[in-house]
Motif scaffolding. Structure first.
Motif, PDB file in Angstrom:
ATOM      1  N   MET A   1      38.372  56.668  47.240  1.00  3.52           N
ATOM      2  CA  MET A   1      37.202  55.830  47.508  1.00  3.52           C
ATOM      3  C   MET A   1      36.234  55.877  46.319  1.00  3.52           C
ATOM      4  SD  MET A   1      38.085  54.739  50.509  1.00  3.52           S
ATOM      5  CE  MET A   1      36.805  54.115  51.574  1.00  3.52           C
ATOM      6  N   TYR A   2      36.036  57.080  45.776  1.00  4.38           N
ATOM      7  CA  TYR A   2      35.168  57.217  44.602  1.00  4.38           C
ATOM      8  C   TYR A   2      35.821  56.604  43.357  1.00  4.38           C
ATOM      9  CZ  TYR A   2      31.567  60.162  46.720  1.00  4.38           C
ATOM     10  OH  TYR A   2      30.523  60.631  47.479  1.00  4.38           O
ATOM     11  N   GLN A   3      37.125  56.757  43.221  1.00  7.42           N
ATOM     12  CA  GLN A   3      37.810  56.229  42.039  1.00  7.42           C
ATOM     13  C   GLN A   3      37.697  54.708  41.945  1.00  7.42           C
ATOM     14  OE1 GLN A   3      41.943  57.339  41.762  1.00  7.42           O
ATOM     15  NE2 GLN A   3      42.327  56.098  39.948  1.00  7.42           N
ATOM     16  N   TYR A   4      37.834  54.044  43.100  1.00 12.23           N
ATOM     17  CA  TYR A   4      37.847  52.576  43.091  1.00 12.23           C
ATOM     18  C   TYR A   4      36.560  51.952  43.634  1.00 12.23           C
ATOM     19  CZ  TYR A   4      42.745  53.244  42.038  1.00 12.23           C
ATOM     20  OH  TYR A   4      43.928  53.628  41.446  1.00 12.23           O
ATOM     21  N   GLY A   5      35.566  52.797  43.967  1.00 17.30           N
ATOM     22  CA  GLY A   5      34.293  52.268  44.434  1.00 17.30           C
ATOM     23  C   GLY A   5      34.390  51.542  45.761  1.00 17.30           C
ATOM     24  N   GLN A   6      35.161  52.075  46.685  1.00 16.66           N
ATOM     25  CA  GLN A   6      35.292  51.468  48.014  1.00 16.66           C
ATOM     26  C   GLN A   6      34.365  52.179  48.988  1.00 16.66           C
ATOM     27  OE1 GLN A   6      39.646  51.857  48.511  1.00 16.66           O
ATOM     28  NE2 GLN A   6      39.699  49.626  48.648  1.00 16.66           N
ATOM     29  N   GLY A   7      33.325  51.470  49.451  1.00 15.52           N
ATOM     30  CA  GLY A   7      32.389  52.040  50.412  1.00 15.52           C
ATOM     31  C   GLY A   7      31.413  53.021  49.813  1.00 15.52           C
ATOM     32  N   VAL A   8      31.466  53.189  48.495  1.00 11.50           N
ATOM     33  CA  VAL A   8      30.608  54.139  47.807  1.00 11.50           C
ATOM     34  C   VAL A   8      30.539  53.725  46.339  1.00 11.50           C
ATOM     35  CG1 VAL A   8      32.490  55.701  47.182  1.00 11.50           C
ATOM     36  CG2 VAL A   8      30.194  56.628  47.491  1.00 11.50           C
TER      37      VAL A   8
END
Length: 592
Positions: free
Chosen positions: A444-451
């Protein structure tokens, strides 16, 4: 070998048992998670026997090529010490379980789940494509299926051991004397007794039929083999007499069991036919017959079923397995399993009036999920999820159950593309130590999903997951080192983490490790190693790995060049949507 001795990256901790060919020890990994392992060493007095040593080595080579959750995995081989390292499997053998409680598998749902998993594992083994000594072959015949070679794990699932006398189905082994009977007498097929060298996968199906009989009766159909006279008599019965009927053998049978046993008598009769032509020809065929017997029993039963069916393979409530003790468990885990936590499954819809039952089963989880969501939305003096849960439920929930629940909530939101809520729940689970959530949170952090995209945070969570032995986390951390994302580019560390992931059976990790060996990234080029890892990933139906295997055949790298085999692998990959494979087939004028 004794406690304290070293083998590869492991240390021997204690001796477990000795068998006919080797001694099994318990060991511990010297770094990282310090996971327990099993170490099998060839007996000292057999090391001068060249055939025995080659057979022992072949067992390790075959196990290394097999990649199935129900087959024990090998982690390394030490030729100098004549020993190999395997995963440590918690649990007890089927033989031990039946000895303690012969009625363990009398419940149809428990029997069905367990035996279907066995059939799936042997179907995989009978069809797997492997490479041994530069030869690519298909199919492994176990030849020694019996209750003492099957572990019942704490969750009720089987794990198959001991491929010491297995053989590749498609060629005759030079390690098998044509006159030498291989296997355990009560579970041998007629052809194993009469013509030992003329054995194929249908011999395993016979042994599975005998094992199924024993699971239901709680004992072997034959007397204990103690003398040569008994051996001769048991072999005569195997060759010329059918197994006793379950209905005539099992005691204290109620009407429902009688119906089920009558159907299973038919399954066992065909599986153990004297002429293999009349047996089930494949494990899938036996599986279909067993599924039909189970479904007929369900339709016939007038009582409400506690176990729900997922497609054709039912999953058993953990509480069902708690009534049978397979091994000592941690107090925390034990208390978790004994709590009255609702567990729901999806069942096949046989009548419309079942829908309200499903709703009732799901209602408690819906209430729990809704309450937790509301707790997250309202102002709170504490952001500690444990306190939120304890406030909701008077009974204390162990961390393992809580973390898994949060992870499932995250998956639910993720599948519905609500990435913000998914991140919230993944983070809660990750903070409680759930390694799957740690890996997902890293993505999620790597691809900027939801964050907000944060590569450093991604690396942090991948490391947390990887160091606890999570295969996805290890694969993801390997990628970060390979590309230099959030860390300094380091091919050696990338190789280390890809290998750790691959050895746990992660298909993506296996494919990536194959690339590193083929392209000499962080390691000396080795096409044989590359092909081995591509093959293992391909056998897990990873399309790009199947394409890679095709390219190896097309170019003759690590294997004898073969356009026909290259096309076969391209076609497998193309059918699963692999674009590069489709392009190659178009270029060759082939369809898929």
């Amino acid at each position: 070998m004794r406690a304290g001795d070293k083998i590869l990256n492991y240390t021997v901790t204690r001796r477990i048992k000795a068998g006919g060919m080797g001694v099994v020890f318990e060991g511990e990994q010297n770094w990282g998670s310090r996971r327990k392992v099993a170490i099998k060493q060839l007996l000292e007095n057999l090391r001068d026997d060249d055939i025995v040593r080659r057979r022992f080595t072949r067992e390790a080579e075959i196990l290394e090529m097999l990649d199935n959750q129900h087959i024990v995995r090998i982690l390394g081989f030490d030729h100098e010490q004549d020993a190999f390292v395997m995963e440590f499997v918690e649990g007890r053998t089927v033989a031990d379980v039946l000895r303690e409680n012969p009625d363990t598998f009398r419940k149809p749902d428990i029997l069905f789940q367990f035996f279907i998993s066995l059939l799936d594992a042997f179907d995989y083994a009978h069809n797997v494509v492997i490479t041994l000594n530069g030869r690519t072959e298909q199919g492994i015949v176990h030849r020694d299926i019996k209750p003492s070679n099957i572990i019942v794990q704490p969750d009720g699932n089987p794990k198959i051991l001991d491929f010491g006398i297995s053989r590749v189905a498609s060629f005759q082994s030079t390690l098998t004397d044509p006159k030498l009977q291989m296997g355990s007498v009560p579970y041998m097929s007629p052809e194993q007794i009469a013509t030992p060298i003329d054995v194929d996968w249908r011999s395993d199906i016979y042994s599975l039929g005998v094992t199924l009989w024993e699971l239901l009766v709680g004992r072997s159909p034959y007397p204990r083999v103690t003398t040569h006279e008994v051996v001769v008599e048991v072999q005569r019965q195997i060759r010329f007499e059918p197994l006793p009927s379950l209905l005539q053998t099992v005691i204290n049978v109620n009407p429902e069991e009688e119906f089920f046993l009558r159907r299973l008598d038919q399954v066992i009769e065909r599986a153990t036919a004297k002429d293999r032509v009349f047996r089930y020809q494949h494990c899938e065929e036996m599986k279909a017959a067993l599924q039909k017997a189970f479904e007929d029993w369900q339709n016939q039963s007038s009582e409400t079923e506690e176990t729900q069916v997922i497609a054709a393979a039912p999953q058993i409530k953990q509480a069902e397995w708690n009534s049978v003790t397979f091994n000592k468990t941690d107090d925390t885990i034990s208390s978790s399993l004994n709590e009255n936590v609702p567990i729901t499954h999806t069942r096949s819809n046989r009548s419309s009036n079942h829908s309200w039952k499903v709703f009732i089963a799901l209602a408690p989880l819906m209430v729990i999920g809704g309450y937790l969501w509301w707790q997250q939305q309202k102002p709170s003096t504490s952001d500690n999820l444990n306190e939120q849960i304890r406030d909701t439920f008077p009974a204390k929930k162990p961390t393992l159950t809580l973390a898994d629940s949060c992870y499932e909530a995250g998956n639910s939101f993720y599948n519905n593309k609500n990435f913000k809520q998914a991140t919230y729940w993944y983070k809660r689970a990750a903070e409680l130590g759930n390694t799957d959530s740690q890996s997902m949170l890293g993505l999620m952090y790597q691809y900027g999903q939801g964050v907000t995209k944060d590569i450093n945070a991604a690396v942090k969570w991948f490391q947390a997951s990887a160091k606890q032995g999570n295969a996805d986390g290890q694969k993801n951390l390997g990628y970060m080192y390979l590309e230099g994302l959030g860390v300094e580019k380091d091919y050696t560390k990338a190789l280390k983490w890809y290998k750790a992931s691959a050895e746990q059976g992660n298909a993506e990790g296996q494919a990536n490790l194959g690339i590193m060996y083929e392209q000499a990234i962080g390691v000396e080029a080795n096409n044989f190693e590359a092909l081995k890892w591509y093959m293992r990933a391909a056998n897990q139906q990873l399309p790009r790995a199947q394409y890679y295997v095709g390219t190896m055949y097309a170019t003759g790298k690590g294997v004898k060049q073969s356009e026909s085999k290259a096309i076969q692998w391209y076609q497998l990959a193309a059918r699963l949507g692999e674009i590069n494979a489709q392009q190659e087939l178009r270029r060759l004028g082939r369809s898929w």
